[in-house]
Design an enzyme around this catalytic site. Structure first.
Site, PDB file in Angstrom:
ATOM      1  N   GLY A 183       0.818  -1.207   0.000  1.00 46.54           N
ATOM      2  CA  GLY A 183       0.000   0.000   0.000  1.00 46.54           C
ATOM      3  C   GLY A 183       0.848   1.251   0.000  1.00 46.54           C
ATOM      4  O   GLY A 183       2.019   1.229   0.398  1.00 46.54           O
ATOM      5  N   CYS A 226       6.670  -0.592   6.320  1.00 42.36           N
ATOM      6  CA  CYS A 226       6.227   0.613   5.634  1.00 42.36           C
ATOM      7  C   CYS A 226       7.303   1.042   4.645  1.00 42.36           C
ATOM      8  O   CYS A 226       8.488   1.034   4.982  1.00 42.36           O
ATOM      9  CB  CYS A 226       5.984   1.713   6.672  1.00 42.36           C
ATOM     10  SG  CYS A 226       5.468   3.277   5.953  1.00 42.36           S
ATOM     11  N   LEU A 227       6.888   1.424   3.446  1.00 38.91           N
ATOM     12  CA  LEU A 227       7.851   1.859   2.423  1.00 38.91           C
ATOM     13  C   LEU A 227       8.603   3.125   2.859  1.00 38.91           C
ATOM     14  O   LEU A 227       9.681   3.401   2.360  1.00 38.91           O
ATOM     15  CB  LEU A 227       7.136   2.105   1.091  1.00 38.91           C
ATOM     16  CG  LEU A 227       6.554   0.858   0.410  1.00 38.91           C
ATOM     17  CD1 LEU A 227       5.756   1.263  -0.822  1.00 38.91           C
ATOM     18  CD2 LEU A 227       7.649  -0.137   0.028  1.00 38.91           C
ATOM     19  N   GLN A 229       3.066   9.860   1.302  1.00 44.13           N
ATOM     20  CA  GLN A 229       4.342   9.152   1.108  1.00 44.13           C
ATOM     21  C   GLN A 229       5.040   9.541  -0.199  1.00 44.13           C
ATOM     22  O   GLN A 229       6.211   9.221  -0.390  1.00 44.13           O
ATOM     23  CB  GLN A 229       4.125   7.636   1.125  1.00 44.13           C
ATOM     24  CG  GLN A 229       3.733   7.102   2.495  1.00 44.13           C
ATOM     25  CD  GLN A 229       3.557   5.604   2.455  1.00 44.13           C
ATOM     26  OE1 GLN A 229       2.519   5.104   2.060  1.00 44.13           O
ATOM     27  NE2 GLN A 229       4.600   4.879   2.840  1.00 44.13           N
ATOM     28  N   HIS A 269      -1.705   7.018   7.659  1.00 47.35           N
ATOM     29  CA  HIS A 269      -0.807   7.953   6.964  1.00 47.35           C
ATOM     30  C   HIS A 269      -1.536   9.261   6.638  1.00 47.35           C
ATOM     31  O   HIS A 269      -0.945  10.335   6.711  1.00 47.35           O
ATOM     32  CB  HIS A 269      -0.319   7.357   5.633  1.00 47.35           C
ATOM     33  CG  HIS A 269       0.916   6.508   5.748  1.00 47.35           C
ATOM     34  ND1 HIS A 269       2.107   6.998   6.223  1.00 47.35           N
ATOM     35  CD2 HIS A 269       1.142   5.215   5.422  1.00 47.35           C
ATOM     36  CE1 HIS A 269       3.015   6.028   6.184  1.00 47.35           C
ATOM     37  NE2 HIS A 269       2.463   4.936   5.710  1.00 47.35           N
ATOM     38  N   HIS A 303      -3.414   0.980   8.146  1.00 45.58           N
ATOM     39  CA  HIS A 303      -2.068   1.556   8.036  1.00 45.58           C
ATOM     40  C   HIS A 303      -2.065   2.775   7.095  1.00 45.58           C
ATOM     41  O   HIS A 303      -1.515   3.820   7.428  1.00 45.58           O
ATOM     42  CB  HIS A 303      -1.115   0.461   7.528  1.00 45.58           C
ATOM     43  CG  HIS A 303       0.296   0.900   7.307  1.00 45.58           C
ATOM     44  ND1 HIS A 303       1.346   0.415   8.053  1.00 45.58           N
ATOM     45  CD2 HIS A 303       0.842   1.764   6.412  1.00 45.58           C
ATOM     46  CE1 HIS A 303       2.471   0.986   7.632  1.00 45.58           C
ATOM     47  NE2 HIS A 303       2.198   1.803   6.632  1.00 45.58           N
ATOM     48  N   GLU A 304      -2.722   2.617   5.934  1.00 46.04           N
ATOM     49  CA  GLU A 304      -2.698   3.707   4.946  1.00 46.04           C
ATOM     50  C   GLU A 304      -3.560   4.890   5.400  1.00 46.04           C
ATOM     51  O   GLU A 304      -3.199   6.042   5.178  1.00 46.04           O
ATOM     52  CB  GLU A 304      -3.148   3.208   3.567  1.00 46.04           C
ATOM     53  CG  GLU A 304      -2.289   2.085   2.983  1.00 46.04           C
ATOM     54  CD  GLU A 304      -0.793   2.352   2.992  1.00 46.04           C
ATOM     55  OE1 GLU A 304      -0.380   3.522   2.924  1.00 46.04           O
ATOM     56  OE2 GLU A 304      -0.027   1.371   3.085  1.00 46.04           O
TER      57      GLU A 304
HETATM   58 ZN    ZN Z   1       3.270   3.082   5.467  1.00 42.68          ZN
END
Ligand code: ZN
Length: 158
Positions: A46, A89-90, A51, A135, A131-132
């Protein structure tokens, strides 16, 4: 379409609240296309717009060959049953940790055509949705981790 740069932890933008998308214009469509490319390239599950440095409430998900785009996603219900599992997480490369999330959630969002839809997710999908959406509210999973996992141990398990 283009690959965008993924913002890493420590950048202030990741702590800011994203704004609602009022109008799905060409910029939002391009953003969605670029986020898909960026997620594909990063082989992630995701990605949320902050991000890639854009404070808009836009999320893309790719789980087991299913792909979703969510504009202005909102959690409208969540199960009381929680699951404690590993998350990464990226924007936080090389780290993984256990986070407790609802086993199932229902999210309401708009697609790129402006149509409202609801998405029911359990397990990994529920986790990714939470999670997203975090963000979009300027929250990172690392602040919710009960225990970080040593990445070397993860590889040995596989
Ligand atoms: Zn993340």
């Amino acid at each position: 379409m283009a690959i965008r740069n993924i913002v890493k932890i420590g950048d202030e933008i990741l702590t800011k609240r994203s704004r609602k998308v009022e109008k799905i214009d060409d910029r939002i469509i391009t953003l969605l296309d670029d986020m898909k490319d960026t997620l594909d390239k990063a082989k992630g599950v995701g990605l949320a717009a902050p991000q890639v440095g854009v404070l808009k409430r836009v999320v893309v998900l790719n789980i087991e060959d299913n792909y979703w785009e969510l504009i202005n996603p909102e959690i409208i219900s969540a199960s009381e049953e929680m699951v404690n599992d590993i998350e990464g997480c990226l924007s936080v490369p090389g780290k993984w940790g256990y986070v407790e999330r609802p086993k199932t959630v229902t999210v309401r969002a708009k697609d790129r055509n402006g149509e409202t839809f609801e998405l029911n997710g359990s397990d990994l999908l529920a986790r990714a949705l939470c999670h997203e959406i975090d963000h979009l509210n300027g929250e990172l999973y690392v602040d919710k981790v009960s225990e970080f996992v040593d990445p070397d141990e993860l590889e040995e398990d596989e």
